[in-house]
Design an enzyme around this catalytic site. Structure first.
Site, PDB file in Angstrom:
ATOM      1  N   PHE A 140       0.819  -1.212   0.000  1.00  0.00           N
ATOM      2  CA  PHE A 140       0.000   0.000   0.000  1.00  0.00           C
ATOM      3  C   PHE A 140       0.862   1.276   0.000  1.00  0.00           C
ATOM      4  CE2 PHE A 140      -2.160   2.783   3.358  1.00  0.00           C
ATOM      5  CZ  PHE A 140      -2.616   3.682   2.423  1.00  0.00           C
ATOM      6  N   ILE A 141       1.563   1.536   1.086  1.00  0.00           N
ATOM      7  CA  ILE A 141       2.362   2.765   1.149  1.00  0.00           C
ATOM      8  C   ILE A 141       3.537   2.676   0.182  1.00  0.00           C
ATOM      9  CG2 ILE A 141       3.771   4.263   2.629  1.00  0.00           C
ATOM     10  CD1 ILE A 141       2.013   3.370   4.992  1.00  0.00           C
TER      11      ILE A 141
ATOM     12  N   GLY B 196       1.828  -7.441  -0.540  1.00  0.00           N
ATOM     13  CA  GLY B 196       1.774  -6.537  -1.674  1.00  0.00           C
ATOM     14  C   GLY B 196       1.117  -7.172  -2.890  1.00  0.00           C
TER      15      GLY B 196
ATOM     16  N   ILE C 105      12.539 -10.213   2.643  1.00  0.00           N
ATOM     17  CA  ILE C 105      13.537  -9.496   3.443  1.00  0.00           C
ATOM     18  C   ILE C 105      14.154 -10.396   4.514  1.00  0.00           C
ATOM     19  CG2 ILE C 105      12.608  -7.180   3.061  1.00  0.00           C
ATOM     20  CD1 ILE C 105      11.307  -7.407   5.891  1.00  0.00           C
TER      21      ILE C 105
ATOM     22  N   GLN D  89       9.843  -0.255   3.791  1.00  0.00           N
ATOM     23  CA  GLN D  89       8.401  -0.272   4.055  1.00  0.00           C
ATOM     24  C   GLN D  89       7.867  -1.673   4.358  1.00  0.00           C
ATOM     25  OE1 GLN D  89       6.761   2.784   4.071  1.00  0.00           O
ATOM     26  NE2 GLN D  89       8.790   3.627   3.660  1.00  0.00           N
TER      27      GLN D  89
ATOM     28  N   TYR E 164       2.904  -6.646  17.734  1.00  0.00           N
ATOM     29  CA  TYR E 164       3.223  -5.757  16.606  1.00  0.00           C
ATOM     30  C   TYR E 164       3.909  -4.489  17.099  1.00  0.00           C
ATOM     31  CZ  TYR E 164       2.546  -2.408  12.808  1.00  0.00           C
ATOM     32  OH  TYR E 164       2.757  -1.447  11.855  1.00  0.00           O
TER      33      TYR E 164
ATOM     34  N   LYS F  91       7.775  -2.978  16.204  1.00  0.00           N
ATOM     35  CA  LYS F  91       8.049  -1.666  15.622  1.00  0.00           C
ATOM     36  C   LYS F  91       8.955  -0.819  16.520  1.00  0.00           C
ATOM     37  CE  LYS F  91       6.163  -1.432  11.627  1.00  0.00           C
ATOM     38  NZ  LYS F  91       7.070  -1.468  10.465  1.00  0.00           N
TER      39      LYS F  91
END
Length: 322
Positions: free
Chosen positions: A14-15, A41, A62, A81, A149, A153
């Site tokens: 999305f971003i 994605g 990743i 991202q 989550y 982060k």
């Protein structure tokens, strides 16, 4: 001067896809390589760039450390991202959230050090504020995390800081506040509230709010998040580096207000039903955006109501194309 070669991890998401679009249109950029394993994605988000000599897509995870080292050779900047989003998903499967969000980010940071990459931009999260009751949220004042989550982060921010102090890697962390807009998947089982509600209104169905609807968010249209990334990638302000920033509008909207605005936008008399509160959710969220304005020159391009209207019409057009 030759343009910058930039990697966007999660660039089909999305971003990431919105950022990829903007970077490919930027004259300061000579190449954009998207690395995405397509678990979240969608290649369709960026497929229109095929044939553009500045664009490359690599389907890779990743979490593959060796490949991250190999693929990032010769690049100037990384916008990281890629992540497994969603508080509910992390509560259901904390192991995978940890492996992707912490392990994957560590791979990116270490690859950047080994390949002498100038700067890594990290997609961070307002969930880091946890149980802090302070409003507006200021970068230096956080509470205890309320979900796996949120822990992942926050761990990314800590790792980035250690990599700066230990290896001299420059970074900028962007704490996103409920980003929404085009290319956000409404059909994902962990979809965010705005795409779900837009979809419900399009289908003339009743959306369900978790709780009484007084939960508030600093909803942030994706163009603002893209602007923050671009300013972070290209800033020449040394004092802006190795910092964490809120990315938001500095505004507060309740879920009930969001439904009222959707009624206005659509002209439909659809009301929401109410269910139980969701575990791990922060009750209220509003950002102090003075730091990102002062150090990165960020300004809110699109406020909430305009962004919601743009988003609803995007979903409407997408539905009409089918």
């Amino acid at each position: 001067m030759s343009g910058k070669k930039i990697i966007v991890t999660g660039g089909a998401g999305f971003i990431g896809s919105n950022l990829t679009n903007a970077l490919l249109a930027d004259s300061r950029v000579s190449k954009v390589t998207v690395i995405d394993n397509l678990s979240n994605g969608n290649f369709q988000n960026i497929s229109h760039h095929q044939g553009n000599s500045k664009f490359e897509f690599i389907e890779e995870d990743i979490c593959n450390y060796e490949r991250m080292i190999e693929l990032s050779k010769g690049y100037d900047l990384i916008s990281h991202q890629a992540a497994l989003g969603s508080v509910p998903r992390s509560l259901k499967d904390p192991i995978t959230s940890d492996r992707v969000n912490i392990g994957g980010t560590l791979n990116i940071l270490h690859a950047a050090v080994l390949n002498k990459i100038d700067r890594v931009i990290l997609a961070c999260s307002s969930s880091t504020y946890g149980d802090s009751k302070e409003l507006p949220k200021q970068e230096g004042k956080i509470g205890s995390p309320l979900s796996p989550y949120a822990i992942t982060k926050f761990a990314n921010e800590l790792y980035a800081d250690v990599f700066n102090k230990s290896y001299g890697l420059n970074y900028i962390g962007l704490r996103y506040f409920n980003v929404f807009g085009p290319n956000q998947d409404a059909n994902n089982p962990y979809a965010a509230v705005i795409p779900i509600f837009c979809q419900k209104f399009l289908e003339n169905q009743t959306p369900t709010i978790n709780g009484e609807g007084d939960t508030s968010r600093d909803f942030t249209f994706v163009d603002n998040a893209v602007q923050a990334n671009i300013k972070a990638l290209f800033t020449n302000n040394e004092s802006a580096l190795n910092q964490i920033y809120n990315v938001a509008c500095g505004e507060q909207t309740t879920l009930n207000q969001m439904v009222d605005i959707l009624q206005r936008i659509t002209g439909k008399d659809i009301s929401a039903t109410h269910g139980p509160e969701r575990a791990g959710d922060v009750k209220h969220s509003k950002a102090d955006i003075s730091k990102i304005k002062n150090l990165l020159g960020y300004e809110v391009d699109v406020h909430f109501e305009e962004g919601l209207e743009k988003t609803y019409h995007w979903y409407q057009n997408k539905k009409n194309e089918k």
